[in-house]
Write an enzyme that holds these catalytic residues in place. Structure first.
Site, PDB file in Angstrom:
ATOM      1  N   GLY A  92       4.873  -1.237   2.665  1.00  0.00           N
ATOM      2  CA  GLY A  92       4.075  -0.034   2.456  1.00  0.00           C
ATOM      3  C   GLY A  92       4.923   1.220   2.375  1.00  0.00           C
ATOM      4  O   GLY A  92       5.988   1.320   2.990  1.00  0.00           O
ATOM      5  N   HIS A 117       0.818  -1.213   0.000  1.00  0.00           N
ATOM      6  CA  HIS A 117       0.000   0.000   0.000  1.00  0.00           C
ATOM      7  C   HIS A 117       0.851   1.261   0.000  1.00  0.00           C
ATOM      8  O   HIS A 117       1.935   1.315   0.588  1.00  0.00           O
ATOM      9  CB  HIS A 117      -0.939   0.004   1.202  1.00  0.00           C
ATOM     10  CG  HIS A 117      -0.230  -0.058   2.527  1.00  0.00           C
ATOM     11  ND1 HIS A 117       0.297   1.049   3.149  1.00  0.00           N
ATOM     12  CD2 HIS A 117       0.048  -1.096   3.339  1.00  0.00           C
ATOM     13  CE1 HIS A 117       0.854   0.707   4.295  1.00  0.00           C
ATOM     14  NE2 HIS A 117       0.726  -0.597   4.439  1.00  0.00           N
ATOM     15  N   ASP A 118       0.372   2.272  -0.697  1.00  0.00           N
ATOM     16  CA  ASP A 118       0.962   3.618  -0.727  1.00  0.00           C
ATOM     17  C   ASP A 118       2.325   3.689  -1.398  1.00  0.00           C
ATOM     18  O   ASP A 118       3.012   4.710  -1.303  1.00  0.00           O
ATOM     19  CB  ASP A 118       1.075   4.209   0.695  1.00  0.00           C
ATOM     20  CG  ASP A 118      -0.263   4.331   1.384  1.00  0.00           C
ATOM     21  OD1 ASP A 118      -1.067   5.164   0.956  1.00  0.00           O
ATOM     22  OD2 ASP A 118      -0.521   3.572   2.348  1.00  0.00           O
TER      23      ASP A 118
END
Length: 270
Positions: free
Chosen positions: A144, A126-127
Site C-alpha cells: 500500500g 491500495h493507495d
C-alpha cells in the site's frame, strides 16, 4: 469522421445498471462490471475480468483474462468506505493482475497513469500511485501507498514495501525486496535491496545526452560512493555543482522530499 461503434457485450457477462460504457467498449464473455464503474472509449476486456467500483478505466486500455480490478483494499481498518481506482489511457493489464482501491485513511484513491504495462500475476496495493509508461513485471507486488515514477521498471518477482517511493526511470531488479526509497534513475538489486548504481541502460534508451549521463554519474559518485563528510553536506555540494542539470536536481529534490521510508544508499552519518 466515423463515429465510434456502440459498446458490445458478449453473452454471459454481467453489467451493473449504473455502469458507464463508452463508445467502442468491447466486453468479452463472463466478465463482471460492478456499480460505479466507468469504461472509457475503446476499453477492451477480453474475458473473465472482474471490475468493482468506483473504478474508472481510461480509453483504449486492454485487460486480459482473470484480472480483478477495483476490489476493496486489503487493510484491516477498512470498513466499506467509498474509495476509488483510476486507470489511465492505453494501459495493458495482463492475466491474474489484482489492483485495489484506495483507503479513506490514505489517498482514498489508487492511480495508474497512461500506457502502464502490468504483467501477469502482479499486485498493486491500495493507495499506490503509478506514473505514466511504468512497467510492473510478472509476479511482483507493491504494498500500500507505494509511489512509482514515470518510465520506471519493477522487475519480475520484486516486492516493494508499503510507503516506498521508486523514482522516475529507476529500475528494480527481478526478485528484489525493496524496503527503502529508490532514487530517480537508480537501480535496486537484491534481497534486501541495495542501491546498485544508476539505471544506465534505461537512461541510454531514453535518449539522454551523453553529457547529462556523465553529470548523473558524477553526481551519483559524489552522493553515494564517497565518505567525505555527512550525507547532508554532500547533498548540498552536489546540488550546487549541478544546479543547471535538471535530471540531477530531480534526484536532489527526491532526497530532500523525505518520505516514510529511508533512501537506499543514503546515510545520515557519512
Amino acid at each position: 469522421m466515423t463515429a465510434a461503434a456502440p459498446p458490445f457485450v458478449e453473452a454471459g457477462s454481467q453489467i451493473a445498471t449504473d455502469a458507464e460504457l463508452g463508445p467502442g467498449v468491447w466486453i468479452g464473455p463472463f466478465c463482471r462490471i460492478g456499480p460505479g464503474v466507468v469504461l472509457e472509449e475503446g476499453v477492451r476486456l477480453t474475458s473473465h475480468v472482474s471490475v468493482e467500483g468506483p473504478t474508472r478505466i481510461g480509453a483504449h486500455t486492454l485487460v486480459h483474462p482473470f484480472a480483478a480490478l477495483g476490489g476493496p483494499p486489503q487493510h484491516s481498518r477498512y470498513r466499506g468506505e467509498v474509495t476509488t481506482l483510476v486507470i489511465g489511457a492505453q494501459c495493458t493489464i495482463h492475466e491474474h493482475v489484482t489492483i485495489h482501491r484506495g483507503t479513506p485513511f490514505g489517498r482514498g484513491q489508487t492511480t495508474l497513469g497512461a500506457q502502464v504495462l502490468v504483467m501477469a500475476g502482479a499486485h498493486v496495493g491500495h493507495d499506490c500511485q503509478i506514473g505514466d509508461n511504468a512497467v510492473i513485471a510478472g509476479q511482483s507486488g507493491l504494498g500500500g501507498h507505494v509511489e512509482v515514477g514515470a518510465h520506471t521498471i519493477i522487475g519480475g518477482g520484486a516486492m516493494v514495501h508499503q510507503f516506498c517511493r521508486i523514482g522516475t526511470r529507476a529500475i528494480v531488479g527481478g526478485g528484489a525486496a525493496v524496503d527503502a526509497d529508490v532514487i530517480p534513475y537508480g537501480s535496486a538489486l537484491g534481497n534486501r535491496a541495495r542501491l546498485g548504481g544508476l539505471n544506465l541502460t534505461g537512461l541510454k534508451r531514453a535518449g539522454l545526452p551523453r553529457a547529462t549521463i556523465h553529470a548523473l554519474r558524477h553526481a551519483y559518485t559524489g552522493l553515494f560512493l564517497t565518505s567525505d563528510g555527512l550525507f547532508a553536506d554532500r547533498l548540498v555540494r552536489v546540488a550546487e555543482v549541478y544546479a543547471d542539470v535538471p535530471e540531477v536536481m530531480t534526484i536532489i529534490a527526491f532526497l530532500r522530499d523525505a518520505g516514510h521510508r529511508p533512501v537506499l544508499g543514503a546515510s545520515k552519518d557519512g
